[in-house]
Every structure is written in C-alpha cells, then in structure tokens.
Design an enzyme around this catalytic site. Sequence first.
Site, mmCIF file in Angstrom:
data_model
loop_
_atom_site.group_PDB
_atom_site.id
_atom_site.type_symbol
_atom_site.label_atom_id
_atom_site.label_comp_id
_atom_site.label_asym_id
_atom_site.label_seq_id
_atom_site.Cartn_x
_atom_site.Cartn_y
_atom_site.Cartn_z
ATOM 1 N N VAL A 291 0.860 -1.190 0.000
ATOM 2 C CA VAL A 291 0.000 0.000 0.000
ATOM 3 C C VAL A 291 0.893 1.236 0.000
ATOM 4 O O VAL A 291 2.120 1.119 0.100
ATOM 5 C CB VAL A 291 -0.964 0.018 1.212
ATOM 6 C CG1 VAL A 291 -1.901 -1.183 1.157
ATOM 7 C CG2 VAL A 291 -0.208 0.032 2.527
ATOM 8 N N CYS A 292 0.280 2.406 -0.088
ATOM 9 C CA CYS A 292 1.030 3.660 -0.144
ATOM 10 C C CYS A 292 1.962 3.782 1.046
ATOM 11 O O CYS A 292 1.576 3.398 2.134
ATOM 12 C CB CYS A 292 0.085 4.849 -0.115
ATOM 13 S SG CYS A 292 -0.820 5.080 -1.618
ATOM 14 N N PRO A 293 3.129 4.343 0.852
ATOM 15 C CA PRO A 293 3.651 4.925 -0.393
ATOM 16 C C PRO A 293 4.602 3.979 -1.114
ATOM 17 O O PRO A 293 5.323 4.405 -2.000
ATOM 18 C CB PRO A 293 4.420 6.126 0.135
ATOM 19 C CG PRO A 293 5.035 5.629 1.412
ATOM 20 C CD PRO A 293 4.020 4.668 1.995
#
Lengths: 86, 370
Positions: free
Chosen positions: A22-24
């Site tokens: 998931v981000c980042p």
Amino acid sequence: MQGGIELKSLKADKILDVKGEVCPYPVVMARKALAAMPPGAILLEITDHTISTETVPEAVQQEGLAEVLGIMEEPAGVYHIYMRRQ
Amino acid sequence: MSPIVLGGIFGFIYGFLLQKGDLCFVSAFRDWFGFGTTRVLRGIAAILIVAILGWGLVLTAGWAPLSRLWIPSFGYNSLLGGILFGIGMTIAGGCASGTLYRCGMGYVHFWITLAAMGLAYLVFGYTFDPWVADYWFKPLRLWKPFTFYTTFGIPYILTSVIVVLLLAGLMTRNLGLTGWVDVLRESLGDLVRPWQLLRKKSWDTRLVGILIGLTVTVHFALLSAWSITTSEARISVLLVKPLVGEDAIGSNTYFSEIFLGYPQLQLGAGEVLIIFMIIGAFVASVLGGVFRVRPPKLTRVPNAVFGGFLMGFASRLAPGCNVANVISGLAGLSVHSILVSVGIAVGALVVSYYLYGGRLVRPWRIGMGA
C-alpha cells in the site's frame, strides 16, 4: 486504462511486482527501480493498490524520472503500469 | 426518520463517495509533501469550502443548534495528539476514513489496521483513569472550547463567507479565475451522466469533495457532526462486552463517558454509520469493478499494526480523527480542530520525509489546478 494491446506487446526490462503493497511503497519502489535503470529502459510495475494508478505516474513524471506509457488492468483490480526511463 | 436509519444512509454515502474519489487524507498530505501533487488535497479543499458555507447557512437558519458543533476544550494536547495521529496514519498508509473505505474494497491490510485501532481504544479506556487523564489531559488541555462562529458577533453565514474567501484566496494563489471555472465545469460535468458515473472506476476528487461537503451539511442539519473514531471505540467496547461483562464496562470511567446518553450498551446512529461506510465502499468498488480481496504484504503487517494502534490511541489523546477535526472541526471553525489539523499535517510531513529518503518538495505552495 489505455492502449491495452500495444502495452501487452512491450517487453519490459524490469518487472516490479508490488501486489499487496500500500502507499507509499509502490511509489518508493518505482522511484528506486527507475533510478537504477538506463535511459530508454522500460519498467513494468504490477500493483493492486488502486490509488497507485494515480500516484505512481504523478510521482515519476513530476520528477522527470520516466514517461508513463500506459496502464493496463488485468485481471480486474490488478494494474500494470508501463514506464520508460528518461 | 430514525437516527439509526439516517446514520446508515449517511454512512453509505460517505463510504461510496470516498471510494469513488480514492480520497485518503494520508495521500493528500504525503503526496503534496513528497512530489507536490494536490489531486486529493483539492478534494479535501472542496469538502471544506462547501461544508463551511453549508454549516454557516444551517446555523444561521436555525436548522441545527450551535451545541451540535464539535468544539472540545483545547491545548497542547490538540497539537501533540494531532502530530501522533499524523505519524500513525502515514505509517499505516491510511487515515481513519481511508482505512474504512479500503476495508470495503477488500484490503486485508486495512482490516488489520482497523483491528489495531480497536485494540488501541480498549487500551486507552483501561489506562485513561487515572494515568492518561492525570498526566496528559490535566497538564495539557488548558483552554475552554472556542469557535470563531461566536467571536465577531456577526451572522454565522457571514463568518463562513469570510473564512471561505480567505481559504479560497490561499488556494488560488497559483490559479486565476479561469482555473476556478474549469474546476467547477470539469467536476459538475460528470453529474449529467449518472449511470455511467456510478460504474466509472474513479471520480474527480473535486466532484467527490463537493458531494461530501453537501452530505456533511445535510448530516449536520439533520443529525450530528460527522465523526469516526469515538463510534469505533464504542463498537470495540461492544465487541468485548461478552468477554468482560456489562458491569466492568459500566465501572470504567472512559467507557461509561463515551456511552453517555445511550439508554443501553448498544449500537447507535454513529456506530451504524461506521458499518455502512464499509458497505458503501464495498458497493462502490463492486460497481466500479475494483473490488478484490487483496492479501497484505507480510513485511508491511507491522505498519498496519503499529500505525493503526498509534492512530487509534492518538485519536483519543487529541481527541478526534481526521474526519472529526479536518472536516467537522474546521467546518465548525473550532480552534481545537485547527491545532489538530496542523498537528496531523506535521506528523505526516515527518514520516513522509523519512519514507521518501529526505526528498520533499515545497509543501507551502498549495495549488488547486489539475
């Protein structure tokens, strides 16, 4: 998503499979991989994080690291982002 | 209409819209600091502009009492709690609302984050009296509730207009009038094709922002200010009720405080809203073809656990999460929420600096353009 058939025929010099990230991290990993590639080389990043289809192109283009050739979705919810190192 | 039904309806709309815009506050701050893009930040700005004007109108018309605003006492706890929340959400990769809509999209990572937040609420409850109350709130929370709505002795709507003009002025520093017209035309143009719009994978964040701003306004007029984490804390307590018993909950200072006004230990409108946010996001992601059970990367599970726990605990320390403060609190022109919002941005900045290897762009240049 654009240019599905043309994108499929591209031969990637490096494939980065970041599904589950998931981000980042999709951005961080694309940046790192591109930085180590020669100009003209093609990076294919495979992600299932929807927002990465916005953030990865924004980040690499903003920094002049790569040109985004297109994004292909296959299967549903999995995105193949093709980038050419500048 | 009963508050429970209203809670369900509003929750569904929020979940649906947040998913369609992929509107996560972590992305808003981190991407702005990290590589200068404002795609999500523009959506949040649109929410604020509509909500501040909307709430001013609602208060002026007498459709909601001033007491419905969420204006807690404030102090250093607001800023410090905000910083810790910003750090937690950036480590987890999703804010309180972002975690919920991504649960609906099938992200296992965010179900773990949500569980860690739930655990944090319980730990907070058991440490609140006496430790957190005595060593955090007593020395840090120094000032009484304050909202700018009552400062100048002018109609509420006038205060709203002044604040929005200041905000819009700040955001259009890099954008002329043409830019604003384009923003509105682009955003609202999509609305004329509703069926296509429903099936579209993602919506313009400005359109989503405007729609959430309108929903927040109707929600405020009919029910309450939108918040997330206190309701999540109540759900956590209800989940452990069969294990610890009702008496243990009733004798806990913090747990009985958050259930104040509830006739029984049961779900209320706020809790139903949370559940329906997940359902709304699920429906939106299925319609858009982006639902998928996404197994987490095992190496990132610590991010979900630690970030989620910190985010949950900090939401109690501040108090309030990104929604209660950055949306409802700022729309209520509350000083507490201004401080928490600044803290959240600072926390996100600190972690973004680390994540991006010390490379950040100029975060003080806010643009609303495409």
